[in-house]
Scaffold this motif. Structure first.
Motif, mmCIF file in Angstrom:
data_model
loop_
_atom_site.group_PDB
_atom_site.id
_atom_site.type_symbol
_atom_site.label_atom_id
_atom_site.label_comp_id
_atom_site.label_asym_id
_atom_site.label_seq_id
_atom_site.Cartn_x
_atom_site.Cartn_y
_atom_site.Cartn_z
ATOM 1 N N VAL A 411 0.838 -1.207 0.000
ATOM 2 C CA VAL A 411 0.000 0.000 0.000
ATOM 3 C C VAL A 411 0.871 1.254 0.000
ATOM 4 N N ASP A 414 1.502 6.505 0.559
ATOM 5 C CA ASP A 414 0.505 7.339 -0.121
ATOM 6 C C ASP A 414 -0.770 6.574 -0.474
ATOM 7 N N GLY A 415 -0.812 5.277 -0.193
ATOM 8 C CA GLY A 415 -1.997 4.485 -0.504
ATOM 9 C C GLY A 415 -3.003 4.508 0.625
ATOM 10 N N ARG A 429 -3.946 2.298 -4.299
ATOM 11 C CA ARG A 429 -2.725 3.072 -4.476
ATOM 12 C C ARG A 429 -2.462 3.287 -5.956
#
Length: 598
Positions: A411, A414-415, A429
């Motif tokens: 992930v 930033d996911g 993501r």
């Protein structure tokens, strides 16, 4: 089988403005497919027909359903308001057909039936605003990048087109019409006439005549078409009119025209025409002579010819009325020869430079091709939003610490990772390598499935594996059907004992393993005020038959359900799936509470 696709534009909505062929097409069709609002507009014409109606953003599913029904030999009408070939369904239906390998020689026939488009119906209500060159621009940036829409607005405004704006504003898209006005004001006067027409020829029709500076002071929405005049458009007695240019040659109040019919197309009558303003050079003979500077069109014509011709030409160039004076620029004198002196010198040795110029063009063409290839490669590896359902398995509900670590790494910072009540973690993501992420998750022993309008297999934990007899069947269903694309998301719930503690009976399809066999529930509804369990349609299905029975049910739903139609509604509509019949839910008996409270 050979079916037929009729892609129908039925005009603004009033039956009076529907073409005869459009009515015939709807009447001869077995199936009618359209946006909900459009279905309501033709409700009186489609009684007794199979009707498939969906909402906004469901255009692709409508086109797919139309093709599917035509493949079964049905005559299908895909309806659009206005003209089906102008922001309608015609192009999309063709695209879906082409993706399936369709050609004109295939059994499925396609006919596009034109209708009165919004630009024309709204123009008729406003007066005659599109008498000259006009264009349509949609301000919807759901499918078209705004940067491209901006370029089109700039070009159309600069070229003095009458402009019809479609999809100008919605609940979410409010800035686009403001930006469009800003661009147009760079090229048009604030007093340029603007017409706003909402729901042309329908019950709630509204017409507003305003100008470019004040257009945003009025209500504008998705049902509004905005028509912006060009530099010659004027308003008279509440009517918006764009001259065609007849006053350049004709006197509109004269009973006898100064120009006789045979004179009206002579060059002398059209000093603004291409041949008079820019004489054609004999390029085919390889002439390297520098272009001669033209005198003013008027002067050039008056320099020769008879006295009658000169008198006629003087009148022809002077007849231009003041009401459209801005167009007089078209007949302005050509700049004197001195302006072209540098240009003439630069072309003096054109013949000597031709080989070098040709070489340069070849090089530029090659460079353009390489750049295009590089852009194509870039597009293929462009980042995409990766979304998936991740779980330890159908029956297993426990992630190992190692699996959670892999999940977190996949992930990334930033996911997004979201817990769901459907026994999986939803991950999102942006990535350039979705296949690599899937491989990494599967290598960690995780099950990865798509999300959206697909089949999701849900199961209990079988009392931590103690009641394991039904697990192989749950896993087999997940292998065969999990992630299958369907008209609408569908949940298949499985319980390993008669307690049904995981609520499989409330899913679209529920299986309860009891006494060595399966009970089958169809048409459950999990959410909403009218949530209800599924209908018990069979008890005691042998395990060896269960997978085939469920597969058949799913295949029927996939094949015959309408786009966006939930399973419980499909079951209620078709009444019969395989050997299982739908029964209407019995209304609960109302028991009156005694006054004494007993």
């Amino acid at each position: 089988m050979s079916g037929k696709l009729l892609i129908v534009g039925f005009g603004p909505g009033s039956v009076d403005h529907m073409t005869k062929r459009a009515r015939e097409a709807i009447e001869e069709s077995d199936v009618i497919i359209g946006y909900k609002t459009y279905i309501e507009l033709v409700r009186d014409l489609i009684v007794g027909k199979e009707i498939i109606s969906t909402g906004m953003t469901e255009e692709v599913s409508r086109a797919q359903a139309a093709v599917k029904w035509a493949e079964r030999g049905k005559t299908v009408a895909v309806i659009s308001s206005g003209d089906a070939g102008l922001y309608g369904m015609a192009g999309l239906v063709y695209e879906v057909l082409i993706e399936k390998g369709w050609t004109k020689d295939d059994p499925i026939q396609v006919e596009v039936i034109p209708g009165i488009s919004a630009i024309h119906s709204c123009a008729a209500l406003l007066g005659a605003p599109i008498m000259h060159d006009a264009c349509t621009i949609s301000l919807s940036d759901h499918l078209t990048p705004w940067e491209l829409i901006e370029k089109r607005l700039e070009a159309a405004a600069a070229a003095d087109f009458v402009i019809a704006l479609y999809n100008p504003k919605s609940g979410r898209r409010t800035r686009q019409i403001v930006e469009a006005q800003r661009i147009l004001l760079r090229h048009r006067a604030p007093t340029t006439p603007v017409g706003l027409v909402k729901s042309a020829y329908r019950e709630r029709q509204q017409i507003v005549l305003t100008d470019l500076a004040h257009m945003l002071d009025h209500e504008i929405g998705m049902l509004t078409t905005v028509i912006i005049g060009n530099s010659t458009t004027f308003v008279h007695d509440g009517l918006m009119i764009t001259p065609r240019g007849y006053q350049r040659k004709y006197q509109l109040t004269a009973a006898v025209q100064p120009l006789k019919p045979h004179e009206r197309l002579r060059k002398e009558a059209e000093p603004w025409a291409l041949d008079q303003t820019r004489p054609l050079k004999d390029e085919d003979e390889g002439s390297t002579e520098a272009p001669r500077a033209s005198a003013s069109s008027k002067e050039a014509v008056l320099a020769g010819g008879s006295q009658e011709d000169r008198a006629f030409t003087t009148w022809a160039t002077a007849v231009r009325p003041s009401v459209v004076a801005t167009v007089a620029k078209e007949a302005e004198p050509t700049p004197p020869a001195s302006v072209f002196s540098n240009f003439s010198t630069s072309l003096a040795n054109t013949a000597e430079r031709q080989p070098a110029a040709a070489s340069k063009r070849v090089k530029e063409t090659a460079e353009d091709a390489l750049a295009a290839l590089e852009r194509r490669k870039t597009r293929q590896t462009a980042p995409v939003l990766f979304e998936a359902a991740v779980s330890p398995g159908v029956a297993n509900k426990q992630f190992t610490p190692e699996q959670l670590m892999v999940l977190a790494e996949v992930v990334g910072p930033d996911g997004k990772m979201t817990y769901t009540p459907d026994h999986y973690m939803k991950i999102e993501r942006v990535t350039e390598d979705p296949d690599g992420l899937i491989a990494r998750l599967e290598a960690a022993g995780l099950m990865v499935m798509p999300i959206g309008d697909v089949l999701t297999v849900k199961a209990c934990d079988f009392c931590d594996g103690e009641k394991k007899d039904a697990i192989p069947y749950a896993e087999e269903l997940a292998r065969r059907l999990g992630g299958m694309a369907l008209p609408k998301e569908l949940k298949l719930g499985i319980n390993g004992c008669g307690m049904a503690c995981y609520g499989a009976v409330r899913e679209d399809i529920g299986l309860v393993y009891r006494k060595g066999k399966f009970d089958l529930f169809l048409g459950g509804k999990t959410v909403g005020r009218n949530a209800h369990p599924g209908q018990l349609v069979a008890e005691g299905i042998p395990p060896e038959e269960m997978v085939a029975v469920v597969t058949d049910i799913i295949e029927q739903y996939k094949e015959h359900a309408h786009p966006n139609e939930r399973f419980h509604k499909f079951f209620a509509r078709v009444k019969q799936i395989g050997r299982f019949s739908h029964e209407e839910a019995k209304t609960a008996t109302m028991i009156e509470t005694p006054a004494c409270g007993e």
